[in-house]
Each structure stands twice: as C-alpha cells, then as structure tokens.
Design a protein around this motif. Structure first.
Motif, mmCIF file in Angstrom:
data_model
loop_
_atom_site.group_PDB
_atom_site.id
_atom_site.type_symbol
_atom_site.label_atom_id
_atom_site.label_comp_id
_atom_site.label_asym_id
_atom_site.label_seq_id
_atom_site.Cartn_x
_atom_site.Cartn_y
_atom_site.Cartn_z
ATOM 1 N N GLN A 266 0.829 -1.206 0.000
ATOM 2 C CA GLN A 266 0.000 0.000 0.000
ATOM 3 C C GLN A 266 0.865 1.259 0.000
ATOM 4 O OE1 GLN A 266 -3.001 -0.148 3.086
ATOM 5 N NE2 GLN A 266 -3.690 -2.183 2.461
ATOM 6 N N GLY A 267 2.093 1.137 0.478
ATOM 7 C CA GLY A 267 3.030 2.251 0.378
ATOM 8 C C GLY A 267 3.839 2.214 -0.901
ATOM 9 N N TYR A 268 4.259 1.019 -1.279
ATOM 10 C CA TYR A 268 5.169 0.849 -2.420
ATOM 11 C C TYR A 268 4.490 1.101 -3.770
ATOM 12 C CZ TYR A 268 8.521 -1.588 -5.471
ATOM 13 O OH TYR A 268 9.412 -1.910 -6.456
ATOM 14 N N LEU A 269 3.343 0.473 -3.978
ATOM 15 C CA LEU A 269 2.727 0.498 -5.310
ATOM 16 C C LEU A 269 2.275 1.890 -5.765
ATOM 17 C CD1 LEU A 269 0.652 -2.817 -5.316
ATOM 18 C CD2 LEU A 269 2.811 -2.338 -6.495
ATOM 19 N N PRO A 270 1.663 2.725 -4.906
ATOM 20 C CA PRO A 270 1.231 4.024 -5.425
ATOM 21 C C PRO A 270 2.377 4.896 -5.911
ATOM 22 C CG PRO A 270 0.964 3.931 -3.046
ATOM 23 C CD PRO A 270 1.261 2.546 -3.498
ATOM 24 N N VAL A 271 3.539 4.786 -5.280
ATOM 25 C CA VAL A 271 4.695 5.555 -5.734
ATOM 26 C C VAL A 271 5.153 5.056 -7.104
ATOM 27 C CG1 VAL A 271 7.098 6.164 -5.234
ATOM 28 C CG2 VAL A 271 5.416 6.084 -3.383
ATOM 29 N N ILE A 272 5.201 3.742 -7.263
ATOM 30 C CA ILE A 272 5.582 3.160 -8.562
ATOM 31 C C ILE A 272 4.586 3.579 -9.640
ATOM 32 C CG2 ILE A 272 5.876 1.014 -9.850
ATOM 33 C CD1 ILE A 272 8.142 1.529 -7.884
ATOM 34 N N PHE A 273 3.303 3.492 -9.328
ATOM 35 C CA PHE A 273 2.274 3.822 -10.321
ATOM 36 C C PHE A 273 2.290 5.310 -10.678
ATOM 37 C CE2 PHE A 273 -0.458 0.047 -8.689
ATOM 38 C CZ PHE A 273 0.267 -0.829 -9.482
ATOM 39 N N LEU A 274 2.435 6.175 -9.679
ATOM 40 C CA LEU A 274 2.481 7.607 -9.966
ATOM 41 C C LEU A 274 3.707 7.958 -10.791
ATOM 42 C CD1 LEU A 274 1.295 9.277 -6.622
ATOM 43 C CD2 LEU A 274 0.119 9.299 -8.838
ATOM 44 N N ASP A 275 4.821 7.321 -10.502
ATOM 45 C CA ASP A 275 6.029 7.563 -11.289
ATOM 46 C C ASP A 275 5.809 7.187 -12.755
ATOM 47 O OD1 ASP A 275 9.053 8.097 -11.351
ATOM 48 O OD2 ASP A 275 8.933 6.066 -12.162
ATOM 49 N N GLN A 276 5.163 6.046 -12.996
ATOM 50 C CA GLN A 276 4.866 5.629 -14.365
ATOM 51 C C GLN A 276 3.858 6.575 -15.030
ATOM 52 O OE1 GLN A 276 5.958 3.151 -16.587
ATOM 53 N NE2 GLN A 276 7.644 3.270 -15.112
ATOM 54 N N PHE A 277 2.926 7.067 -14.236
ATOM 55 C CA PHE A 277 1.929 7.987 -14.796
ATOM 56 C C PHE A 277 2.579 9.303 -15.217
ATOM 57 C CE2 PHE A 277 -1.402 11.260 -14.360
ATOM 58 C CZ PHE A 277 -2.314 10.761 -15.270
ATOM 59 N N VAL A 278 3.470 9.826 -14.365
ATOM 60 C CA VAL A 278 4.148 11.080 -14.683
ATOM 61 C C VAL A 278 5.063 10.914 -15.896
ATOM 62 C CG1 VAL A 278 5.866 12.732 -13.831
ATOM 63 C CG2 VAL A 278 3.989 12.004 -12.341
ATOM 64 N N LYS A 279 5.776 9.794 -15.960
ATOM 65 C CA LYS A 279 6.749 9.593 -17.030
ATOM 66 C C LYS A 279 6.113 9.115 -18.336
ATOM 67 C CE LYS A 279 10.635 8.465 -13.967
ATOM 68 N NZ LYS A 279 11.496 7.360 -13.435
ATOM 69 N N ASN A 280 5.129 8.227 -18.205
ATOM 70 C CA ASN A 280 4.626 7.545 -19.398
ATOM 71 C C ASN A 280 3.117 7.590 -19.579
ATOM 72 O OD1 ASN A 280 7.310 6.582 -20.000
ATOM 73 N ND2 ASN A 280 7.050 5.083 -18.361
ATOM 74 N N GLY A 281 2.412 8.222 -18.636
ATOM 75 C CA GLY A 281 0.960 8.299 -18.746
ATOM 76 C C GLY A 281 0.249 6.977 -18.546
ATOM 77 N N MET A 282 0.877 6.044 -17.807
ATOM 78 C CA MET A 282 0.300 4.710 -17.625
ATOM 79 C C MET A 282 -0.143 4.488 -16.182
ATOM 80 S SD MET A 282 2.679 2.194 -19.956
ATOM 81 C CE MET A 282 4.097 2.318 -18.876
ATOM 82 N N LEU A 283 -1.306 3.840 -16.031
ATOM 83 C CA LEU A 283 -1.821 3.413 -14.731
ATOM 84 C C LEU A 283 -2.558 2.092 -14.923
ATOM 85 C CD1 LEU A 283 -3.433 6.557 -13.011
ATOM 86 C CD2 LEU A 283 -1.459 5.268 -12.186
ATOM 87 N N PRO A 284 -2.676 1.269 -13.865
ATOM 88 C CA PRO A 284 -3.526 0.087 -13.970
ATOM 89 C C PRO A 284 -4.953 0.486 -14.319
ATOM 90 C CG PRO A 284 -2.148 -0.055 -12.014
ATOM 91 C CD PRO A 284 -1.969 1.330 -12.579
ATOM 92 N N ALA A 285 -5.654 -0.412 -14.973
ATOM 93 C CA ALA A 285 -7.008 -0.107 -15.446
ATOM 94 C C ALA A 285 -8.047 -0.172 -14.339
ATOM 95 C CB ALA A 285 -7.396 -1.068 -16.564
ATOM 96 N N GLY A 286 -7.680 -0.716 -13.194
ATOM 97 C CA GLY A 286 -8.635 -0.839 -12.090
ATOM 98 C C GLY A 286 -7.933 -0.833 -10.757
ATOM 99 N N ASP A 287 -8.727 -0.816 -9.683
ATOM 100 C CA ASP A 287 -8.168 -0.816 -8.333
ATOM 101 C C ASP A 287 -7.334 -2.078 -8.093
ATOM 102 O OD1 ASP A 287 -9.488 1.552 -7.955
ATOM 103 O OD2 ASP A 287 -11.095 0.704 -6.737
#
Length: 312
Positions: A266-287
């Motif tokens: 719960q701490g690790y994944l949101p940072v990884i996902f936000l980093d990918q979103f900022v760099k590449n515009g990618m996020l998982p499609a669901g919760d």
C-alpha cells in the motif's frame, strides 16, 4: 598535452554536472498523507514501502500524518500538500465528509491522486485515479465467517478509531458475517484503556466467545489481557494486520488468525504507479486489491523475519 587533458576533464565534469542537474529537475515529488498515528506500527511499514519505491525510481517522497487520529488536521495536511503543487498525491481516504473536498481540489488542479487503505468504495467520486487496499467490509465479513466455522456464536468487534470509515466498515462486515449476532466496542489508541475496556466488557457480557480487533494497536493489549486471565483458549481471537508481537502470538497459538492486507504494498505500489503515470501516462485499469489474506499458526513463522524488517 596537459592543457588538452585538463580541457577534456573539465568538459566531462561539466557534462556530468549538467546531467545531474537535469536529473534533479526531472525528479518527481510525491506527497503521502495518511491518518496513521505514530504509535501504530502498521503505518511504519506503509512508509517503508513508499520510501523504498521512491528510492528505486529516483523520486522525492514526503510523508505526512497527524499526531493523533484527527480528520481536521488531516484535511489541513492535504490542503497544504495540494497548495505545494506535487507531481502526485497519495491519501488514505478515511472520511469522505472531511476529505472529499480537498481531494477533489487536488484532482481539479490536475494533481493525480491515488488512495490507499481506506475509502476505496467512494474515493473515485472525488476524482481519484486508483485505490490500493482491500475491501474492508468483505474482510470483516470473512473474519466472522472464519470464526463461526471454528465454532464461535457471538462476536465482539473492538474499534480503536470509531469514525474511521474503513474500520467502521470492518465492523459492519463482521456483524453481517455473524448474521447480526455481534457487538461493537469503541476504544481509544491507549493500550491500557483498550485492555481495561475489553476486560470490563467481557465481565458484563458472558455470551461473547469471539473477539476481533481492527489493528495491532488493539491486538497486543487484547493478547496481554487474555494471558493475564488465562483465557486465550476460552475465545476465538483474531485481528487485522501484522506486527512482530502479533506474529509471535499467532505462532504460540494465542491468536487464531490475523488478516494481512500487505501494507508494504500500500506504500510501495502508489509511488511506482504515480512515477509511471508522470513519465509515461500509464496506470492500472482498475483498483489493486492487496488483501485480505489470513495468517495463522501454520504459516506465521514464514513472515516473522519479514515483519521484523518492516516489510510484513
């Protein structure tokens, strides 16, 4: 020749400094605001996960939390975070009424928000991108169903943060799992008060044969009370979350199970996902569900060392 070498070295050093400066400028800044009080070991594991992820992706992470369970203070922390213009915001969405407005403000200012731990059932209504956690209602229900399978007939849900929507949902699910044959006991964060409240309640309600605490903050005084009164075998005992002492109690058979929602993720994944979103515009499609999983006496030893390391 010496001058040529000097010029080459100076050119190389300048290029390295420029690259370092560019990298520093490109580094994303994320802010995590949770409701976790300093005395609760659960949130230190969440923070560990977030810091590890930030180090891996080269981002800056700022972790903020109120000193006590205080939604007004948490609202102020989120508002200040939004005003500082981070590249992403991570929030435990504990109270829709208190936090919905400031989270929506972040979304309106094009700050991507990921919620963790609490509020996954309503957070998307306020512009959040993703939730990482577990279904609190379903986890509470599964805890009750497991206790009934073990022979329990009436349960007690010990809520150390009444008003926290996630914890309230756990007790609601627990009650449904017992077909309504369950009570709720509200306490504070103080371990002495928790212990005394549990003992006093059980002395007045001798029909209770199963007890669920909603975190290790309450599980530890529960186990101490059971030990003091030689009553660990008289009740079916369960808790949410893990800590070294909780796992030790599981291994010794003093607790029957603990619900693991893998708070490191719960701490690790949101940072990884936000980093990918900022760099590449990618996020998982669901919760992303991180629980519930159940730890019992049979598998407690497998995660004890990881818990001591602040990972489980």
């Amino acid at each position: 020749m010496a001058r040529l070498i000097h010029r080459l070295l100076a050119s190389t050093m300048a290029a390295a400094l420029m690259a370092g400066s560019a990298q520093a400028q490109d580094s994303s800044r994320f802010i995590m605001v949770t409701h976790g009080v300093p005395s609760d070991p659960f949130w230190s594991v969440v923070k560990n996960g977030a810091e590890d992820a930030a180090e891996q992706v080269g981002a800056t992470l700022e972790y903020r939390a109120p000193s006590t369970f205080d939604m007004a203070q948490m609202q102020q922390l989120i508002d200040a975070a939004v005003a500082s213009g981070p590249d992403g915001l991570i929030v435990s969405f504990t109270d829709e009424d208190a936090l919905g407005g400031v989270v929506q403000k972040a979304a309106d200012n094009n700050i991507p928000v990921i919620t963790i731990n609490s509020g996954g059932d309503v957070a998307s209504q306020y512009g959040t991108r993703l939730h990482i956690g577990q279904s609190e209602y379903e986890a509470g229900k599964q805890a009750a169903e497991r206790m009934r399978e073990m022979g329990a007939e009436k349960g007690l849900c010990v809520n150390h943060e009444q008003g926290n929507q996630g914890l309230d949902r756990r007790c609601d699910g627990f009650s449904e799992g017992f077909d309504g044959n369950a009570e709720q006991l509200a306490t504070s964060h103080d371990p002495v008060e928790i212990r005394n409240a549990i003992v006093a309640y059980l002395n007045q309600h001798d029909d209770i044969d199963a007890i669920l605490t909603l975190g290790t903050l309450a599980a530890e005084p529960l186990v101490r009370a059971m030990r003091e009164h030689g009553a660990t075998d008289m009740f079916t005992l369960g808790t949410f979350d893990l800590s070294p002492s909780t796992l030790e109690a599981l291994e010794q058979g003093e607790l029957d199970f603990a619900i693991d929602q893998q708070q490191y993720l719960q701490g690790y994944l949101p940072v990884i996902f936000l980093d990918q979103f900022v760099k590449n515009g990618m996020l998982p499609a669901g919760d992303v569900p991180t629980g519930p999983g159940f730890v019992t006496q049979q598998n407690a030893s497998q995660v004890i060392e990881l818990s001591k390391q602040g990972i489980r």
